[in-house]
Write an enzyme that holds these catalytic residues in place. Structure first.
Site, PDB file in Angstrom:
ATOM      1  N   ARG A 188     -36.635 -63.289  -9.661  1.00 12.09           N
ATOM      2  CA  ARG A 188     -36.004 -62.052 -10.988  1.00 12.09           C
ATOM      3  C   ARG A 188     -37.335 -62.048 -12.458  1.00 12.09           C
ATOM      4  NH1 ARG A 188     -30.849 -60.239  -9.842  1.00 12.09           N
ATOM      5  NH2 ARG A 188     -30.942 -59.166 -11.627  1.00 12.09           N
ATOM      6  N   GLY A 221     -31.297 -57.580 -19.420  1.00 13.38           N
ATOM      7  CA  GLY A 221     -31.690 -56.014 -20.197  1.00 13.38           C
ATOM      8  C   GLY A 221     -32.585 -55.213 -21.581  1.00 13.38           C
ATOM      9  N   HIS A 242     -61.294 -34.058  -0.283  1.00 14.15           N
ATOM     10  CA  HIS A 242     -60.790 -32.797  -1.629  1.00 14.15           C
ATOM     11  C   HIS A 242     -60.950 -34.030  -2.783  1.00 14.15           C
ATOM     12  CE1 HIS A 242     -59.382 -29.857   1.038  1.00 14.15           C
ATOM     13  NE2 HIS A 242     -58.752 -30.816   1.554  1.00 14.15           N
TER      14      HIS A 242
END
Ligand code: F6R
Length: 603
Positions: A28, A99, A499
């Site tokens: 994490r 947070g 393109h």
């Protein structure tokens, strides 16, 4: 995005629990790590920059302690440094935080005017100082937490220790995940269950706005300072399921788990043939359109889903990047089904998109991996992918499980609208049974992909081209490659390259070209010839039926044929393994790529 763990009890030594929990949470965030623990009558803090292993070697895990909190950081406010890492302590309050405190600048100025001196650049130290100030004013932790919730804007999961009471651990949550887990005369807090699975599998999830007072033998949860009761869940997976089990990396293990994950994810929906699919899935017929909202790989899964649902279900589907969806003008109402796709179920932008969709009166369907996660709890309907815990930061098995469910949705709509013949349904069901073997046959060719990897791992630019679903797979293949090998890579719709971007094709530029759809294969092959004639080294990924000898490619990966509804689940396997082998040859940190975190709980 940041991991939190906390322990109170006498069964284990707090430091051991914290370090082992942090090791499991390291996916994490891995910028820095720290712990606070009570030794005798003193609270001590240890922090180190970098991996958990740095912290582990700096402390003596045998120091006896019954209470502690730990944190692994993914920096948001302030660089990765010892001073910015958590825990933070101000006065009597020590916290770990996951947070972002959005109004931290205003709060910081107010606290500075009140005489607080800050040491770090973090929003977390501001939250800590505010808690300390509120505690000084009230001398009551419950009141402090209620007042804190009123003052603070943003997202937070907090683990808190107050110097006046070393028999209690506090936990508070708003929009960042937090669970409380139960042992025997010992309790835990954590960002997710795997962090404490070696100690217990019983847990509750705190909802937004709730907080808990945790002692070694009691957990009391509150909302608005009123006691609330919560249902205790049991986590299904075992501690072994979150080990590497002999694989060199979690990513490799998770790639190899895909045949099983596929079986688990489809089984429930097809065990009694098509009847169970129609019975268990929601009634999609009532919607005029579908929006699939997600981030990263989950969004790429959504693009595969769009193509399949439009083709088989005959409903218009848009795929939206969640961080864009939440700030744009939306033309959605009760006739639009909004599908949120998320492995973690905690991605901040996807969660916000869900709330907006609900405000607009749409029904919401979550395709989620983590049980009881925020998006799962807030969606009107949830279909769970059964991928199990995914530890590697780069998603593989959860991504393919998302495609599996989206394919089943397409099939469900086609069946319930009678857009598909009985024979085709039979063919699909039989292919569903065969698919795990076909996935395995591709996994078994790992060494072939390694040989291809050896030819391209030292290049600076790699292109992926394809059309329709193959283009969606190019996006995923390119993302996998970028995130774990740090090679610049672009995915292009094969017909679009000329393109502009074709100017980047030079002698020996690797181009991975995917051609699995018979109806447009000739078109893509023409585009491949365009890059080949400009010097590209082409790795062709194609199916058995489209496979033919030719000189428009240098290397070839042939994947088994299956029904179009399931083809992406095969095509993605060599792409995942190719990225893995390339990253390995480049000595990258495969499970924890730089700058990334697994669960993105900030905007
Ligand atoms: C890439 C990857 C990310 C996630 C994205 C969404 O390998 O894992 O792109 O797909 O951050 O995460 P979830 O699915 O948890 O919402």
């Amino acid at each position: 995005m940041c991991g939190i763990v906390g322990y109170i009890g006498k069964k284990y030594n707090a430091l051991n629990v914290l370090i082992s929990g942090l090791e499991r949470l390291e996916y994490r965030g891995y910028d820095s790590a720290g712990i606070a623990y009570v030794e005798g009558k003193t609270l001590k803090i240890e922090k180190e920059k970098g991996k958990i292993s740095n912290l582990k070697s700096a402390i003596d895990v045998n120091i006896p302690s019954n209470l502690g909190i730990g944190h692994t950081r993914w920096a948001t406010h302030g660089i990765a440094s010892k001073i910015n890492s958590h825990p933070h302590k101000v006065g009597k309050i020590t916290i770990v935080h996951n947070g972002i405190i959005e109004n931290y600048e205003d709060l910081k100025n107010e606290l500075i005017n009140n005489g607080v001196k800050f040491k770090s650049e973090t929003d977390t130290e501001v939250a800590c100082a505010l808690l300390n100030k509120l505690y000084e004013d009230t001398n009551d932790m419950n009141e402090t937490l209620c007042l804190f919730q009123k003052r603070v804007k943003g997202t937070y999961a907090l683990g808190i220790i107050c110097d006046d009471d070393y028999n209690t651990l506090y936990a508070l949550k708003n929009k960042s995940p937090l669970i409380i887990a139960f042992g025997e005369n010992e309790n835990y807090i954590a960002s997710d269950v795997p962090a404490i699975l070696e100690f217990t599998n019983k847990y509750i999830t705190l909802n937004d706005g709730e907080f808990a007072k945790i002692t070694e033998n009691k957990v009391t949860c509150y909302k608005d300072n009123e006691v609330i009761n919560k249902k205790i869940n049991e986590f299904e997976g075992s501690a072994e399921s979150i080990e590497k089990n002999g694989y060199e990396h979690f990513m490799l293990k998770e790639i190899f788990e895909q045949p099983e994950v596929f079986k688990k994810t489809v089984f429930k929906y097809t065990e009694n043939g098509i009847k169970s699919l129609i019975k268990i899935m929601p009634d999609f017929k009532k919607y005029k359109s579908i929006k699939i909202v997600a981030c990263g790989s989950a969004m790429h899964a959504g693009i595969v889903g769009k193509s399949l649902i439009e083709e088989y279900g005959n409903i218009p589907v848009d795929v939206e990047i969640a961080s864009e969806f939440r700030y744009k003008k939306l033309f959605i109402d009760k006739d639009t089904l909004v599908i949120l796709v998320s492995q973690s179920g905690e991605t901040a932008d996807t969660l916000a998109a869900l709330e907006i969709a609900k405000e607009k009166g749409c029904d919401t369907l979550g395709i989620i991996n983590v049980l009881e996660s925020s998006i799962a709890r807030s969606s009107d309907i949830v279909l769970y992918t059964k991928a199990g815990s995914e530890i590697a930061v780069a998603t593989t098995k959860a991504y393919s499980a998302q495609i599996t469910l989206l394919s089943l949705i397409a099939l469900n709509i086609a069946c319930s609208k009678k857009l598909i013949s009985e024979d085709e349904i039979k063919e699909i069901l039989s292919e569903i049974k065969n698919l795990p073997i076909k996935i395995q046959s591709l996994l078994d060719k790992k060494d072939d992909y390694k040989e291809i990897a050896k030819k391209i791992y030292n290049k600076n630019n790699i292109f992926f081209i394809g059309r329709d679903i193959d283009y969606a797979l190019c996006m995923e293949g390119s993302l996998k490659l970028k995130e774990i090998s740090y090679i610049n890579s672009q995915a292009y719709a094969a017909g679009e390259l000329k393109h502009g971007t074709i100017s980047l094709i030079e002698e020996n530029t690797p181009v991975i070209a995917i051609v699995t759809n018979e109806s447009i294969s000739e078109k893509t092959i023409s585009n491949i010839k365009e890059v080949k004639s400009r010097g590209a080294d082409v790795v062709l990924v194609t199916t058995e039926s489209l496979n033919k000898e030719s000189d428009f490619y240098n290397e070839k990966i042939v994947i088994p044929n299956t029904h179009k509804l399931l083809q992406a689940l095969l095509t993605v396997i060599p792409l995942q393994l190719l990225s893995y082998e390339i990253a390995k040859l480049r000595n990258c940190n495969i499970d924890k790529p730089k700058n990334l975190a697994k669960s993105v709980t900030v905007e």
